[in-house]
Write a protein that holds these residues in place. Structure first.
Motif, mmCIF file in Angstrom:
data_model
loop_
_atom_site.group_PDB
_atom_site.id
_atom_site.type_symbol
_atom_site.label_atom_id
_atom_site.label_comp_id
_atom_site.label_asym_id
_atom_site.label_seq_id
_atom_site.Cartn_x
_atom_site.Cartn_y
_atom_site.Cartn_z
ATOM 1 N N ASP A 163 -38.393 -17.914 11.544
ATOM 2 C CA ASP A 163 -39.799 -17.612 11.788
ATOM 3 C C ASP A 163 -40.551 -17.333 10.486
ATOM 4 O O ASP A 163 -41.136 -16.277 10.310
ATOM 5 N N HIS A 333 -35.671 -13.120 4.566
ATOM 6 C CA HIS A 333 -34.357 -13.500 5.039
ATOM 7 C C HIS A 333 -33.695 -14.398 4.002
ATOM 8 O O HIS A 333 -33.189 -15.462 4.313
ATOM 9 N N GLU A 415 -29.679 -12.219 12.513
ATOM 10 C CA GLU A 415 -29.738 -12.651 13.909
ATOM 11 C C GLU A 415 -28.952 -13.924 14.217
ATOM 12 O O GLU A 415 -29.464 -14.848 14.856
ATOM 13 N N LYS A 570 -47.227 -9.228 12.629
ATOM 14 C CA LYS A 570 -46.622 -7.912 12.847
ATOM 15 C C LYS A 570 -46.745 -6.996 11.641
ATOM 16 O O LYS A 570 -46.178 -5.907 11.618
#
Ligand code: BDP
Length: 606
Positions: A163, A333, A415, A570
């Motif tokens: 993402d 990430h 994840e 976010k």
């Protein structure tokens, strides 16, 4: 890989600036020898910088394949007799490098430095034509993995399961540097202390055998505090200044390779800090003191420059971390620039250092991220080739960052699918490898919401638990009461099953800056605050929770998707770093939290 540094025996020429640029539309540029001449057209590009947002041309932005970068380089006259090295901070995701008409090397992976010795191809005082073909394509042999789709109309599309936007380009500085033929090739420093005495164990590797001497210098005072000889050993520092979260505190290990007459052949300086990291029951100890992580998962992401490093943006981000009371961050990430990591070492920002292994999850992505679904660990998805690259990324990350006091945890993936039985065979060798590369730091991975404590198959291999949880956002959206209950129950499950420290590495809610409501409506600033308060309460009531890193520090760019309005929203800050109401809430909480006192940076007094 060692950093490029200047010393009495090493010099640097920075090649950042404007480069010639061409899009390799059919990806035939290497075969067509585009590098053998000046690039066609008159486009120019900024280095460092992502390509994607620079040109007012959607075809360039969406191009799948190679971009060609080129510039002429003059080699300093005084470098006669030296080895001449070309070094890239990173090229996302892959690069093929040419000096004049000759390929000098290739690199796979978008977030690590790489270098080539080009001494035999260039002449001090002369010039050469440097061309780099940068490739933005991801497939199952890559970390992160992806897949290039051929559409019926002939277009190529890059699909990926993470993402954040697939920015591409020369994202970090390009350097030409000189070093002696006999030179330091590696330095490993580990530290410990007893009482007020620090113990520094060093190991030096060199390109040819010969005498070595080291000195330890206090960076604050410039004083030499220890000296020794040999390629390995341990020295003590009396009245040691420990590297302390929120403060920093660095020493230099100055390595001198000597000739038979004791003259210096190569001088290399590596900074380090004296500190320990240990997990003890539920506690995460830095210098034997319980540490509570406050902060964020972040992204290297800014308008215009995309994923490029910029010193000005770095300082602003770090200052905002300090202002808000964040003592830590995760390099979500992928590994961040060496400049950023150096800053964290200097200023005492605690780092969870992550590999680029994101999106190893076809099951989850099936719904959310458009993978088409299916088993994760199968040929063509996450397979042996992916694992081989993943291992290489671990080796390179540890090699680059092993001497950094700021790094306290290796996060080897974000994840991944850990519900599949095959995840055990995939991850076991990776965990063993990480421990082999660095036996001193805890190893973790970041667990996804769909793999709770009774489902995840790999948590038992790790030293800490890191959880991304979106109760009240992706599940029970808008219902904070149910969310609180479910989240608390889940944490209880983790606590009882594993008895390990838990860091909440993501929790967050998309929020449009300026949108308000008197109701708890998702997407409003008010809801984001209410959501954070609910999460805070759950953390405060769980004894195993030793940290909270909110998702995300700032809004960031993603690929298009029905759940993304100009990116992921976010952030506690907007993409241009203006605070949302959430930032004020977090500041109030983190600057007054007793548990997070150790490591808090006093923003005003610094
Ligand atoms: C998590 C991912 C992160 C995403 C975030 C989100 O780790 O990269 O950006 O969710 O959906 O799954 O906002």
């Amino acid at each position: 890989m060692l950093p490029a540094i200047e010393s009495a025996t090493r010099e640097i020429r920075c090649l950042d600036g404007m480069w010639r640029f061409a899009v390799d539309w059919d990806n035939t540029g290497i075969d067509d020898r585009l590098y053998a001449d000046s690039l066609p057209g008159n486009r120019e590009v900024a280095v460092p910088g992502s390509v994607n947002d620079l040109f007012a041309d959607e075809d360039i932005r969406n191009h799948v394949g190679h971009w060609f970068y080129q510039r002429d380089v003059r080699v300093p006259r005084g470098w006669d007799g030296e080895r001449i090295i070309l070094r890239f901070g990173s090229a996302t995701h892959h690069a093929v490098v040419f000096v004049d008409d000759v390929e000098v090397g290739r690199n796979k992976g978008g977030y690590m430095p790489f270098e080539f010795d080009i001494t035999d191809r260039v002449a001090p005082g002369g010039t050469f034509r440097l061309t780099v073909a940068v490739d933005n394509r991801l497939d199952n042999t890559c970390i992160p993995p992806g897949e290039v789709r051929e559409l019926p109309d002939g277009r190529r599309q890059q699909n990926y399961l993470h993402d954040f936007y697939n920015y591409s380009g020369l994202h970090r500085s390009v350097l030409l540097y000189s070093r002696p033929a006999r030179h330091v090739t590696d330095v490993t420093i580990t530290t410990d202390y007893t009482g007020t005495t620090g113990h520094v164990t060093w190991e030096v590797a060199q390109s040819e055998e010969g005498p070595v001497r080291i000195a330890v210098v206090d960076k604050q005072t410039g004083e030499v505090v220890a000296r020794a000889g040999g390629t390995r050993g341990t020295v003590d520092i009396e009245d040691v200044t420990l590297w302390t979260p929120g403060v920093g505190g660095l020493y230099d290990l100055v390595v001198a390779l000597l000739d038979d007459a004791d003259g210096p052949v190569d001088i290399f300086t590596q900074h380090f800090g004296v500190r320990t990291v240990r997990v003890d029951g539920y506690r995460f100890l830095i210098n034997d003191t319980p540490f509570y992580f406050t902060g964020f998962g972040m992204h290297e992401d800014h308008e215009t420059i995309g994923k490029a490093h910029s010193n000005a943006h770095m300082v602003q981000d770090a200052e905002l971390l300090s202002w808000i009371g964040a003592n830590s961050m995760r390099t979500s990430h992928y590994p961040y620039s060496e400049e950023f990591m150096d800053y964290c070492d200097r200023h005492g920002i605690v780092v969870i250092d992550e590999t680029p292994a994101v999106g190893l999850n076809w099951m989850m992505a099936g719904g959310i991220l458009d993978s088409g679904g299916g088993e994760t660990y199968e040929e063509g998805h996450v397979d042996d080739d992916t694992q081989a690259t993943h291992k290489e990324e671990i080796r390179r990350l540890v090699a680059r960052d092993k001497n950094r006091p700021s790094v306290v945890i290796w996060s080897i993936a974000n994840e991944p699918d850990t519900t599949s039985p095959k995840s055990v065979d995939y991850f076991r060798p990776l965990v063993e490898l990480t421990r082999e590369c660095d036996p001193t730091r805890p190893v973790g991975f970041v667990n996804v919401m769909f793999a709770p404590y009774d489902v995840c198959r790999i948590t038992g291999m790790f030293d800490v638990i890191m959880l991304n949880r979106y109760y009240g956002w992706y599940v029970d959206s808008g219902d904070l009461e149910t969310s609180e209950r479910k989240f608390a129950e889940e944490l209880k499950g983790w606590t009882e099953k594993y008895r390990l420290p838990i860091i909440i590495t993501e929790y967050g809610a998309d929020t449009v800056a300026g949108l308000h409501s008197i109701y708890d409506q998702p997407f409003t600033e008010d809801y984001q605050v209410a959501y954070l308060k609910m999460n805070s309460k759950v953390f405060d009531e769980c004894e195993a929770v030793v940290g909270e890193q909110m998702w995300n520090f700032a809004d960031f760019q993603t690929k298009y998707g029905f759940a993304r309005v100009d990116g992921n929203k976010k952030g506690a800050f907007t993409r241009d770093r203006r605070p949302k109401a959430a930032a004020r809430y977090l500041r109030e909480r983190w600057t007054s939290m007793e548990a997070a006192r150790y490591g808090r940076r006093d923003h005003r007094a610094r």
